[in-house]
Design an enzyme around this catalytic site. Sequence first.
Site, PDB file in Angstrom:
ATOM      1  N   TYR A   1       0.827  -1.208   0.000  1.00 49.26           N
ATOM      2  CA  TYR A   1       0.000   0.000   0.000  1.00 49.26           C
ATOM      3  C   TYR A   1       0.866   1.266   0.000  1.00 49.26           C
ATOM      4  CZ  TYR A   1      -4.158  -2.859   0.962  1.00 49.26           C
ATOM      5  OH  TYR A   1      -5.181  -3.785   0.878  1.00 49.26           O
TER       6      TYR A   1
ATOM      7  N   LYS B   1       2.818 -15.397   2.508  1.00 49.39           N
ATOM      8  CA  LYS B   1       2.761 -16.209   1.285  1.00 49.39           C
ATOM      9  C   LYS B   1       4.209 -16.595   0.964  1.00 49.39           C
ATOM     10  CE  LYS B   1       0.515 -18.004  -2.223  1.00 49.39           C
ATOM     11  NZ  LYS B   1      -0.463 -19.085  -2.094  1.00 49.39           N
TER      12      LYS B   1
ATOM     13  N   ASP C   1      -3.711 -17.922   1.789  1.00 47.20           N
ATOM     14  CA  ASP C   1      -4.883 -18.604   1.212  1.00 47.20           C
ATOM     15  C   ASP C   1      -5.437 -19.627   2.204  1.00 47.20           C
ATOM     16  OD1 ASP C   1      -2.530 -20.030   0.832  1.00 47.20           O
ATOM     17  OD2 ASP C   1      -2.970 -20.653  -1.224  1.00 47.20           O
TER      18      ASP C   1
ATOM     19  N   ASP D   1      -5.581  -6.305   5.767  1.00 50.40           N
ATOM     20  CA  ASP D   1      -6.766  -5.585   5.298  1.00 50.40           C
ATOM     21  C   ASP D   1      -7.844  -6.604   4.913  1.00 50.40           C
ATOM     22  OD1 ASP D   1      -8.419  -3.559   4.396  1.00 50.40           O
ATOM     23  OD2 ASP D   1      -7.432  -3.378   2.436  1.00 50.40           O
TER      24      ASP D   1
ATOM     25  N   ASP E   1     -11.420  -8.009   7.359  1.00 49.65           N
ATOM     26  CA  ASP E   1     -12.818  -7.936   6.922  1.00 49.65           C
ATOM     27  C   ASP E   1     -13.476  -9.308   7.078  1.00 49.65           C
ATOM     28  OD1 ASP E   1     -12.524  -5.262   6.167  1.00 49.65           O
ATOM     29  OD2 ASP E   1     -13.620  -5.535   4.286  1.00 49.65           O
TER      30      ASP E   1
HETATM   31  C1  IPM Z   1      -9.333  -0.298   6.141  1.00 52.51           C
HETATM   32  C2  IPM Z   1      -9.754   0.283   4.827  1.00 52.51           C
HETATM   33  C3  IPM Z   1      -8.625   1.186   4.308  1.00 52.51           C
HETATM   34  C4  IPM Z   1      -7.377   0.323   4.223  1.00 52.51           C
HETATM   35  C5  IPM Z   1      -8.938   1.868   2.962  1.00 52.51           C
HETATM   36  C6  IPM Z   1     -10.169   2.749   3.057  1.00 52.51           C
HETATM   37  C7  IPM Z   1      -7.774   2.635   2.425  1.00 52.51           C
HETATM   38  O1  IPM Z   1     -10.077  -0.722   3.934  1.00 52.51           O
HETATM   39  O2  IPM Z   1      -9.062   0.475   7.089  1.00 52.51           O
HETATM   40  O3  IPM Z   1      -9.254  -1.519   6.245  1.00 52.51           O
HETATM   41  O4  IPM Z   1      -7.194  -0.420   3.283  1.00 52.51           O
HETATM   42  O5  IPM Z   1      -6.571   0.389   5.150  1.00 52.51           O
HETATM   43 MG    MG Z   2     -10.147  -2.659   4.797  1.00 49.79          MG
END
Ligand code: IPM
Ligand code: MG
Length: 367
Positions: free
Chosen positions: A142, A189, A221, A245, A249
């Site tokens: 990133y 990975k 994975d 990231d 989620d």
């Molecule tokens: C998170 C979000 C951010 C990230 C985005 C909005 C840049 O997805 O905080 O997880 O990838 O860090």
């Molecule tokens: Mg995120």
Amino acid sequence: MSYTVATIPGDGIGPDVVREAIQVLDAAGKVFGFSLEYREAPMGGRAIDAFGSPLPAASLETCKNSDAVLLGAVGGPKWDKLPGAQRPEAGLLGFRAGLGAYANLRPARLFPGLEGASPLKASVIGTGLDLLVVRELTGGIYFGDRGRSPDGESAWDTERYSKPEITRLLRVAFDAARGRKKKLCVVDKANVLESSRLWRETAKAMASEWPEVELSFLYVDAAAMELVRAPGRFDVIATSNMFGDILSDEAAMITGSIGMLASASVGGRRPDGRPGPGIFEPIHGSAPDIAGQDKANPLATILSGAMLLSHSLGEAKAAAAIEAAVGRVIAAGYRCADIDSGDPAEKIVGTREMGRLVTEAMLEAGR
Ligand code: IPM
Ligand code: MG
């Protein structure tokens, strides 16, 4: 005691949820005898509209000079067409780096009463879910070199990590594991990526410092699969920026809703060497489709407020009281629309009502 908290409501539902978290924090202050002074700092899309930059220098300065930062969410379709570096998300990344907040703690816990909201079967959930993703936040792909060929027909992004970057992140993860169930899984990975092999080597070399922590490794994975197959096997997961990231989620969703998960980004230092302000934010996005409609679940931001109290302000008792208040409100059957646990007894409430209920539960605890 009085603390200064910079607030970044941001875009979409950001202002809706930050407003409720502030109420709950103030209630915690009343009960535990401290006060919070808030300073709003514009960032993201709103800052682009007002100042032409997603991260105005004055906002970063306000945050650097505060005890902690409470953030809502940034981004939205209105700014999606801007070039990468001018987008709200670029402001957020620059902001995390600007504060040196390299360690992102994302606890995923299933609140009692929300078992039915998890997409996983009861037999998979077992006795509950409680894991912590420690995501590297200011390095890797990133932040790496990226670009496009002159003809625009190819593009690249670079994953690059240094040993010191990996070491400082893993320290946080080892320490966290020591304070929990003493299991650390490094996700990478390493069967393909050289940077991942450096993560593995570094973790192995550090392990002897934490003899009580059981260290294991998983390819990303396989980790994605294990999170839905047997989530109970995890305690602390440490991983790179991008893998963290994605997996956070996933971890959030298996606990019922992404609208419940808080995060803390820590590790920065002030010029005099003292710990810098942490950034506390829900892990959900700005959900522009429901912004301002009293539909967003404020609990992730309220729980981020609890993390703010414990991690940055040393008010651990107040933090625990907020978490307990949230637990009581959930146990009483209150939910926001994002959580559907299938329980006919549940009561769906809006953003403001949820904030009010937690505030009340918090104040009651003090009586
Ligand atoms: C998170 C979000 C951010 C990230 C985005 C909005 C840049 O997805 O905080 O997880 O990838 O860090
Ligand atoms: Mg995120």
